[in-house]
Design an enzyme around this catalytic site. Structure first.
Site, mmCIF file in Angstrom:
data_model
loop_
_atom_site.group_PDB
_atom_site.id
_atom_site.type_symbol
_atom_site.label_atom_id
_atom_site.label_comp_id
_atom_site.label_asym_id
_atom_site.label_seq_id
_atom_site.Cartn_x
_atom_site.Cartn_y
_atom_site.Cartn_z
ATOM 1 N N TYR A 139 0.869 -1.166 0.000
ATOM 2 C CA TYR A 139 0.000 0.000 0.000
ATOM 3 C C TYR A 139 0.910 1.220 0.000
ATOM 4 C CZ TYR A 139 -3.808 -3.197 0.845
ATOM 5 O OH TYR A 139 -4.720 -4.219 0.695
ATOM 6 N N LYS A 171 -2.547 4.833 0.692
ATOM 7 C CA LYS A 171 -3.064 5.744 1.714
ATOM 8 C C LYS A 171 -2.798 7.156 1.210
ATOM 9 C CE LYS A 171 -2.530 7.543 6.386
ATOM 10 N NZ LYS A 171 -1.715 7.605 7.616
#
Length: 320
Positions: A139, A171
């Site tokens: 991520y 994110k």
């Protein structure tokens, strides 16, 4: 290829508690992580608000191992592994992936500014190739206000094309809803999960098809965030979001890490939990008093967190 658990919902960069000598307090860390899991929040340990860049590689490995040895589920963890050093990033990423975590949250190498998209692509490619594990799920961590090295749409597109199974999501801590909205529009349809970087954008992110949020104040206000994630289609979702915004604003009046640590110290009955590592400093007494007064007015609760003091006085702490 191994079956992967899809990560969604609320994750928090867990605060790292320190003892008086500034070494990590393992028992307090395990308790806090267990409490968050019981509250429905996943563990984005070693994030910005974990003071991760004030921790050594050895300390991060030790803390992750302590959570695993305490029986906390690796699949609910998204540890931060991005460092300025390629070799440090590889070591932390390999260690976490071998442990079976749900994914890793990876900053770009952030010391050198103005680096090219080609350079960033090579960095991520080297990490993926050197870890060489089909279970790896990255991520990306986009936080330009701090790192000053952005994760651009062009870089995401290139990484997804080259490593579609390894690049799982992002994110977005840009603080720019237009950027998050664009990522949802461009990449969510191909299975790229977008997490907002704050609960301020949680409802809009969910309505746009996003995965949830990874947010600092999940450390102290988890239950209402989890409730909104579960009920965002309900008629009162906007009211729930507005309540989250008010609580977030109370913390953002002060340096965020110090403010959250002051809160957990108060609610956990352990003043030592307010300790931060230099170069950060704790809240001044008048600021702490103002924060706690506002939290009382807002009726902030951390149910069960008061057991921290008693748990640490016993012979064992862990996930209950």
């Amino acid at each position: 290829m191994p079956v992967q658990h899809k990560l969604d919902g609320i994750y928090s960069p867990v605060l790292t508690p320190f003892k008086a000598d500034l070494s990590p307090d393992l028992d307090a860390f395990i308790f806090h992580c267990g409490w968050l899991l019981d509250s429905g929040v996943g563990l984005a340990v070693f994030g910005t608000n974990s003071e991760a860049n004030s921790l050594s590689v050895a300390e991060r490995r030790m803390l992750l191992d302590a959570l695993l040895e305490a029986g906390l589920p690796a699949v609910r963890m998204m540890p931060g592994t991005g460092c300025c050093s390629l070799s440090d990033t590889v070591e932390l990423t390999r260690h976490a992936t071998l442990a079976g975590v749900g994914g890793v949250l990876m900053l770009p190498p952030f010391y050198y500014k103005g680096v090219s998209e080609d350079g960033l692509f090579r960095h991520y490619a080297e990490v993926i190739e050197r870890v060489a594990d089909d279970r790896l799920r990255i991520y990306l961590y986009h936080i330009p206000p701090v790192a000053q090295v952005p994760i651009t749409f062009g870089l995401i597109e290139r990484l997804l094309k080259a490593y579609p199974s390894a690049i799982a999501g992002i994110k977005d801590s840009s603080g720019d809803w237009g950027n998050t909205e664009g990522m949802l529009r461009e990449f969510q349809p191909v299975g790229f999960d977008v997490f907002a970087g704050s609960e301020l954008f949680l409802l809009r992110t969910l309505r746009g098809g996003g995965a949830g949020c990874i947010t600092a104040t999940g450390n102290v206000n988890p239950a209402p965030m989890v409730a909104l994630f579960k009920s965002w289609r309900d008629a009162d979702a906007d009211r729930q979001q507005a309540a989250l915004d008010v609580t977030r604003a109370a913390f953002q009046k002060f340096p965020l890490i110090a403010a959250m640590k002051a809160a957990v110290a108060e609610y956990g009955g352990m003043p030592s939990l307010g300790t931060v590592r230099p170069p950060l400093v704790g809240l001044e007494p008048h600021d702490k008093q103002a924060l706690l007064a506002s939290l009382t007015t807002l009726r902030l609760r951390m149910p069960g967190f008061e057991r921290l003091h008693d748990a640490l006085a016993g012979s064992h702490v862990g996930h209950t």
